[in-house]
Design a protein around this motif. Sequence first.
Motif, PDB file in Angstrom:
ATOM      1  N   ASN A 333       0.829  -1.210   0.000  1.00 25.77           N
ATOM      2  CA  ASN A 333       0.000   0.000   0.000  1.00 25.77           C
ATOM      3  C   ASN A 333       0.862   1.259   0.000  1.00 25.77           C
ATOM      4  O   ASN A 333       0.539   2.255  -0.664  1.00 25.77           O
ATOM      5  N   TYR A 334       1.964   1.198   0.758  1.00 28.61           N
ATOM      6  CA  TYR A 334       2.855   2.365   0.819  1.00 28.61           C
ATOM      7  C   TYR A 334       3.444   2.676  -0.555  1.00 28.61           C
ATOM      8  O   TYR A 334       3.438   3.830  -1.008  1.00 28.61           O
ATOM      9  N   TYR A 335       3.947   1.636  -1.242  1.00 29.74           N
ATOM     10  CA  TYR A 335       4.566   1.873  -2.552  1.00 29.74           C
ATOM     11  C   TYR A 335       3.536   2.229  -3.616  1.00 29.74           C
ATOM     12  O   TYR A 335       3.833   2.982  -4.552  1.00 29.74           O
ATOM     13  N   LYS A 336       2.309   1.708  -3.471  1.00 26.31           N
ATOM     14  CA  LYS A 336       1.261   2.113  -4.408  1.00 26.31           C
ATOM     15  C   LYS A 336       0.940   3.598  -4.260  1.00 26.31           C
ATOM     16  O   LYS A 336       0.779   4.314  -5.256  1.00 26.31           O
ATOM     17  N   ASN A 337       0.869   4.053  -3.007  1.00 27.08           N
ATOM     18  CA  ASN A 337       0.605   5.470  -2.767  1.00 27.08           C
ATOM     19  C   ASN A 337       1.749   6.331  -3.283  1.00 27.08           C
ATOM     20  O   ASN A 337       1.535   7.411  -3.844  1.00 27.08           O
ATOM     21  N   GLN A 338       2.984   5.866  -3.090  1.00 24.99           N
ATOM     22  CA  GLN A 338       4.149   6.613  -3.584  1.00 24.99           C
ATOM     23  C   GLN A 338       4.118   6.732  -5.106  1.00 24.99           C
ATOM     24  O   GLN A 338       4.399   7.788  -5.668  1.00 24.99           O
ATOM     25  N   MET A 339       3.762   5.642  -5.786  1.00 23.91           N
ATOM     26  CA  MET A 339       3.705   5.661  -7.244  1.00 23.91           C
ATOM     27  C   MET A 339       2.591   6.573  -7.740  1.00 23.91           C
ATOM     28  O   MET A 339       2.756   7.300  -8.713  1.00 23.91           O
ATOM     29  N   GLU A 341       1.337   9.203  -6.229  1.00 23.38           N
ATOM     30  CA  GLU A 341       1.684  10.602  -5.959  1.00 23.38           C
ATOM     31  C   GLU A 341       2.737  11.114  -6.923  1.00 23.38           C
ATOM     32  O   GLU A 341       2.734  12.281  -7.313  1.00 23.38           O
ATOM     33  N   ARG A 342       3.690  10.265  -7.301  1.00 26.78           N
ATOM     34  CA  ARG A 342       4.800  10.700  -8.139  1.00 26.78           C
ATOM     35  C   ARG A 342       4.427  10.762  -9.626  1.00 26.78           C
ATOM     36  O   ARG A 342       5.007  11.528 -10.384  1.00 26.78           O
ATOM     37  N   PHE A 343       3.487   9.917 -10.033  1.00 28.54           N
ATOM     38  CA  PHE A 343       3.198   9.838 -11.483  1.00 28.54           C
ATOM     39  C   PHE A 343       1.805  10.374 -11.834  1.00 28.54           C
ATOM     40  O   PHE A 343       1.253  10.034 -12.856  1.00 28.54           O
ATOM     41  N   GLU A 344       1.226  11.203 -10.970  1.00 28.60           N
ATOM     42  CA  GLU A 344      -0.052  11.813 -11.313  1.00 28.60           C
ATOM     43  C   GLU A 344       0.121  12.864 -12.397  1.00 28.60           C
ATOM     44  O   GLU A 344       1.115  13.580 -12.428  1.00 28.60           O
TER      45      GLU A 344
END
Length: 344
Positions: A333-339, A341-344
């Motif tokens: 979940n953490y890495y999904k949220n990071q991805m 946020e970074r690739f929006e």
Amino acid sequence: MRSEEYFDRQERLRASGKVELPLNIDTKKYLYGNISFQDVFILSPFIILGIIVSYFIYRMGMLDQKMILIAFAPTLLVAVFQLNKHPVRKNLSLLQYKIIWKFKANHRKKEFYYAKGELPMNRKAGDTRMELGLSNIANGCIESSSHQLIKVLEVSSVNLSLMNELSKERVLEAYQAFLNDTGEKQVQLMQVAQPVNLTNYLMWFNEQLDTDSSYAKRVLKQGYFNQIERIQKSKNMVTRKRYVVISTPMTSSDKDYMKIDTTANILKAKLEQMLSGYEKLDVKILHNDELLKFYYACIDFESAQAQGENIISKTNANADVIIGKNTAKELLNYYKNQMNERFE
């Protein structure tokens, strides 16, 4: 019991069809009751200190009952901790298992690392294998950190309490003949309590529970299912297994494994031929996975009971880090949220 001669006790037990199991030997010499010479040795410095303090108080002209009590207060305190024994293990004092052992446990080194290959020459290095005394498990043998090859044989048991006197006598004579004819010096007989894991049975029972159409039966089975889970978590859910352990020094020769395998097979044949009929013993030489579970149960009983077959899969995992199911979900979940946020 200490005054009873060894052979007299053996004859008495043999006449009643009983066998004395090997227990930990208490090497202490006792002065009176539970007071050993070791207790006297530990208390002696404090007694001497109390006498010296009392002497100086006497020279000062202040000696009375109250001052004597103050002078010998350390002696009385140590006596309480030293002479108060463990409720089960009478050879352990309150000072040892409540204070000294707890102090060592709180200050022990708690982090160790596992390194493949040769063991470090420095014994102070924090290698897990050095702490466990286990270098490797391979080729059906335990390789100890003291350079010993160890082979373990699991042996079935014989219930002497259900036999008549003649059968008991025959079994004991066969066992005596086996010991005399073993020919091996490094033989250890062990009785180990091992946990019983009911995971597979619970999975099967859960499948049966879902397929039952009757609501009353499902409720009844659910209560039985919960009871099984409570039993499995209990420390009393154990089975006692018997083992014969042999060992030999490990050298650089490639024939070490072949020699100990030959010795184990000969010993297995002698054990199987020791008794006949329904008393015949079943002997199994433990292999790598079975040795792993056996060793794990000896060093961490509660975890071995909870994990069961998962011990092998965790040990054979190639990942450098093994994490739990909930931690894995949190990381995903953490890495999904990071991805996101970074690739929006």
